[in-house]
Every structure is written in structure tokens, then in C-alpha cells.
Design an enzyme around this catalytic site. Structure first.
Site, PDB file in Angstrom:
ATOM      1  N   GLU A 139       0.849  -1.198   0.000  1.00 40.52           N
ATOM      2  CA  GLU A 139       0.000   0.000   0.000  1.00 40.52           C
ATOM      3  C   GLU A 139       0.882   1.244   0.000  1.00 40.52           C
ATOM      4  O   GLU A 139       0.798   2.104   0.882  1.00 40.52           O
ATOM      5  CB  GLU A 139      -0.950  -0.006   1.207  1.00 40.52           C
ATOM      6  N   ASP A 264       6.376  26.479 -27.124  1.00 41.28           N
ATOM      7  CA  ASP A 264       5.642  27.502 -26.373  1.00 41.28           C
ATOM      8  C   ASP A 264       6.692  28.360 -25.683  1.00 41.28           C
ATOM      9  O   ASP A 264       7.474  27.862 -24.867  1.00 41.28           O
ATOM     10  CB  ASP A 264       4.707  26.855 -25.344  1.00 41.28           C
ATOM     11  N   ASP A 322       4.374  29.532 -30.833  1.00 46.91           N
ATOM     12  CA  ASP A 322       3.371  30.546 -30.491  1.00 46.91           C
ATOM     13  C   ASP A 322       3.664  31.818 -31.280  1.00 46.91           C
ATOM     14  O   ASP A 322       4.744  32.406 -31.157  1.00 46.91           O
ATOM     15  CB  ASP A 322       3.427  30.806 -28.990  1.00 46.91           C
ATOM     16  N   HIS A 400       2.007  24.287 -20.615  1.00 50.02           N
ATOM     17  CA  HIS A 400       3.010  24.781 -21.577  1.00 50.02           C
ATOM     18  C   HIS A 400       3.338  23.720 -22.631  1.00 50.02           C
ATOM     19  O   HIS A 400       3.433  24.031 -23.826  1.00 50.02           O
ATOM     20  CB  HIS A 400       4.259  25.230 -20.818  1.00 50.02           C
ATOM     21  N   ASP A 403       0.315  23.278 -24.877  1.00 53.08           N
ATOM     22  CA  ASP A 403       0.293  24.291 -25.929  1.00 53.08           C
ATOM     23  C   ASP A 403       1.312  23.985 -27.016  1.00 53.08           C
ATOM     24  O   ASP A 403       1.037  24.152 -28.211  1.00 53.08           O
ATOM     25  CB  ASP A 403       0.557  25.679 -25.336  1.00 53.08           C
TER      26      ASP A 403
END
Length: 418
Positions: A139, A264, A322, A400, A403
Site C-alpha cells: 500500500e 511555447d 506561439d 506549456h 500548448d
């Protein structure tokens, strides 16, 4: 172990773990991470592998750990007793129920069970000989974080012999959980195996278990995927539910007809982000197989990174960034990179995002692209604070690489039918 003993193990270890067991036996695995849902047999596999490690290395001892000591008796201790009985080792080990300790009669090797709520006991473990060479964290998601786990490993694994660390858990629903992030960051010698109940022979589980699983599948599909399939389902507001975070082989990349690169722009605190992609139009699968992330790095330096990667060295490659920073695009062109600004307009962000969401699969290699895997897997819609309802629109944060991928693939999704 003898060949007959190995054949017998084949009937105890679920089929999903057969290849992992062979890799451990060959010494190719130093850390075995077992994830899955209910009835996936991961804990049974962990207990067997722990005892196999002792049988193969007579100077090795083992420790099984839980976050809280009071949970030991009904979890790791019970699993170890089950494995001992099923492997036919009852006469091989002396059992101390009070101390939850196994001692191998012929060699004196020990298996101890401890909770990390008593860290002093852990630090005081001194094997009578040899070294601790097998540690099982059951676990794992219940431990406080990677620091606590790493500290325990450092306290226990001090010997020079071959060692094996096993970590088993049911993945929490949120991608941002530390254990879900942990398995997305593979390292040398680490093998992650995901399993679910469907890979087990039905008679191992029983009719009632299968009926309960099927009932939940029909009545609450999201809960079924999380509880029984061990999937990271999020809180119901994940943007990308078509992700597959698995290694991408070089031969798969070589088969892609074109390579699409995207950038970007960023400086600080927002980073400059770069990605390389390929698209299988027939199967509607997007492959994301390379990335770079930098902060406070000039255009000249990031351009050199791309040139060193060989970006756009071939005719079947594009580089789109961009367009909000046309000067940066010009800087790249002046250094020999054919960088174009992305076409923008009303609804362009929504169109690109919907295309990404519509794909049959977005496949990201988490070893090659850890930052990209993190962004895509943790990107969620915003919720209204008062009502809790999911809000329309895509949050403009922590996206980022998303994009960069959107720019890289813009020529695909802008085409009719793309």
C-alpha cells in the site's frame, strides 16, 4: 531454486506477472512496482517474490513494511503465510506470530514485518549475518511521500549483495497523487507492472467477486475502472481521458511519416517548452516522444538545443511556435530553424483542444517526456466553488507542453476532417 520448483511457481503467480518474475530472476530488476485494482493478485505476487529472493540468496534477509504497524497482521503477514503455505515452505520456516517474524531453519535467514510509525525499530534492525536484500512496501500510496520511502530504503539496504525492492498499491484516483507521479518517472532497474482481476483465472476469484465487479461496471463505470481496473480516473474533471503513458520504441518513431515540432515561449516563472510528435492518421493515435523544458534561457540557447536534437533536419518535419512572439520566431529562423508562428483566431484554442481530446489515443513516453506526461495527466477543468460543477473552457495554467503539442499539430487539426 530447482526447475521443478520454478514450474510450480508458474501455477501460483498470476499470468500478468510471469514476464516480470523472469526478469527478476535474471537480475534485470532492482525495483518491482506492482499497481492494480481489487483482485489483481499484486500482493500475492509481492509475497512470493520476497520469499523467492530468500530462497535464491542464502545470505539475504527481508523486510515487509506498512505505513502503520497495526495493519501488518491482516496484510503483509497474512500474505507471507499464504505464500509460504502455497510454495510448500511450511517446514522450511519457523513462524513467530507474536513478533510477525519468519526464520528459515536451514540458514537462519529472517523476514521481519514493521510499520513505519515506529521508525526507531526500523533503524535498529541488525541482521545476524549477511544483509537485507529484499524490501516490500505494501500500500505504497499510504506512505507520506517519496522522502519517507527513500529514508526507509536507505536505512535498510546497506549491504553489497543483490537486492530487490517491491512496491505495491492501488493507484489513487487523482493523477497528482505522489505515487501516480512516481510511476510516471521510470528509472534504471525499475519495472512497473499493472494488472487487474481480468488477467486471473476466474476460479481464483470466485463467482461472487466477479458478480460484484460486473454489477459495479454496469451501475458506476468510473468507480469500476478505479476500484477493479486500478485506473487513475481523476475527480471527474480530467480534460484528457485518452492518455496512454507507455514507452515509445525507436522503430515506432521511425514508422511515422512526418515529425511535428512545437514550441511555447517562456522565460520565468513560465518555462520555454518544446515537443516532438508524430501522428498515425489511420488509427488516430498521436505519439509524443521528445521534449525539452527550460527557464531563464535565451532564444539562442534554446535554438541550439533544437539544432543539437536535429530538429527539422529532414524535409518531412515542421516547427511551429506561439505566434504571439514573432521576434522569437525570427530569431530561430536566423539560426537556421524553419520556425513558423501558429495561426490563431477565434476559437483556435478550443478547436485544437477538442481535436486532442477526440483522438483514439495520445501516447506519451513518460521516460522521454516526464514534464509532458505530468501536464497532460493532471490537466483538469475548473469547478465552480459554490456548486462544484465543472466549468466550460480550458484553464490557462500548467499547460506549456500542452500548448507546444497543440502548435505542433495545428496543421493537422486545421485540415478538414483532421
Amino acid at each position: 531454486m530447482t526447475s521443478s520448483e520454478r514450474r510450480a511457481l508458474g501455477g501460483l503467480i498470476a499470468p500478468a506477472f510471469h514476464e516480470a518474475h523472469k526478469a527478476v530472476r535474471r537480475g534485470q530488476v532492482g525495483e518491482l512496482v506492482l499497481t492494480g485494482g481489487r483482485g489483481s493478485a499484486k500482493s500475492s505476487c509481492a509475497a512470493i517474490e520476497l520469499l523467492v529472493q530468500l530462497m535464491r540468496h542464502p545470505d539475504c534477509h527481508a523486510v515487509a513494511l506498512r505505513r502503520v504497524g497495526r495493519t501488518l497482521r491482516t496484510s503483509v503477514w497474512s500474505q507471507l503465510l499464504w505464500a509460504m503455505e502455497r510454495m510448500g515452505l511450511e517446514d522450511e520456516f519457523e513462524t513467530n506470530v507474536g513478533r510477525m517474524e519468519l526464520v528459515r531453519r536451514t540458514t537462519g535467514q529472517c523476514v521481519w514485518c514493521f510499520g513505519l510509525d515506529d521508525a526507531a525499530k526500523l533503524k535498529s534492525i541488525k541482521p545476524p549475518f549477511g544483509y537485507i536484500g529484499a524490501v516490500w512496501f505494501e500500500e505504497l500510496d499510504q506512505f507520506s511521500g517519496p522522502d519517507q520511502v527513500r529514508s526507509a530504503e536507505q536505512s535498510l539496504l546497506r549491504g553489497q549483495g543483490q537486492s530487490l525492492v517491491i512496491k505495491s498499491f492501488n493507484p489513487p484516483p487523482l493523477p497528482s497523487s505522489w505515487v501516480n507521479r512516481y510511476v510516471r518517472q521510470p528509472k534504471p532497474g525499475m519495472l512497473v507492472v499493472h494488472s487487474d482481476y481480468r488477467s486471473l483465472p476466474p476460479h481464483w476469484l470466485g463467482e461472487r467477486f466477479l458478480q460484484e465487479a460486473e454489477h459495479l461496471r454496469l451501475t458506476n463505470e468510473r468507480a469500476y475502472r478505479h476500484e477493479y481496473l486500478g485506473q487513475v480516473v481523476g475527480s471527474g474533471s480530467l480534460v484528457f481521458e485518452n492518455l496512454k503513458l507507455i514507452p515509445i520504441r525507436e522503430e515506432e518513431i521511425a514508422r511515422l511519416e512526418r515529425r511535428y515540432h512545437g514550441v511555447d515561449w517562456g522565460w520565468f516563472p513560465d518555462p520555454w517548452a518544446f515537443n516532438s510528435c508524430g501522428y498515425d492518421a489511420a488509427r488516430r493515435v498521436l505519439y509524443i516522444f521528445d521534449e525539452a523544458t527550460r527557464r531563464r534561457t535565451s532564444n539562442a540557447d534554446t535554438a541550439r538545443i533544437l539544432l543539437e536534437k536535429g530538429v527539422c533536419a529532414g524535409d518531412s518535419e515542421t516547427l511551429i511556435a506561439d505566434s504571439a512572439e514573432e521576434k522569437s520566431c525570427r530569431d530561430y529562423r536566423s539560426m537556421g530553424l524553419p520556425c513558423r508562428g501558429a495561426e490563431k483566431g477565434p476559437g483556435s484554442v478550443k478547436a485544437g483542444m477538442k481535436w486532442l481530446q477526440s483522438l483514439a489515443e495520445i501516447r506519451i513516453d513518460p521516460a522521454r517526456c516526464p514534464d509532458t506526461a505530468k501536464e497532460f495527466s493532471e490537466y483538469e477543468y475548473d469547478r465552480d466553488r459554490a456548486s462544484g460543477q465543472v466549468l466550460e473552457g480550458y484553464p490557462d495554467r500548467d499547460n506549456h507542453h500542452i500548448d507546444a503539442v497543440r502548435y505542433a499539430t495545428s496543421r493537422i487539426w486545421r485540415r478538414a476532417g483532421g
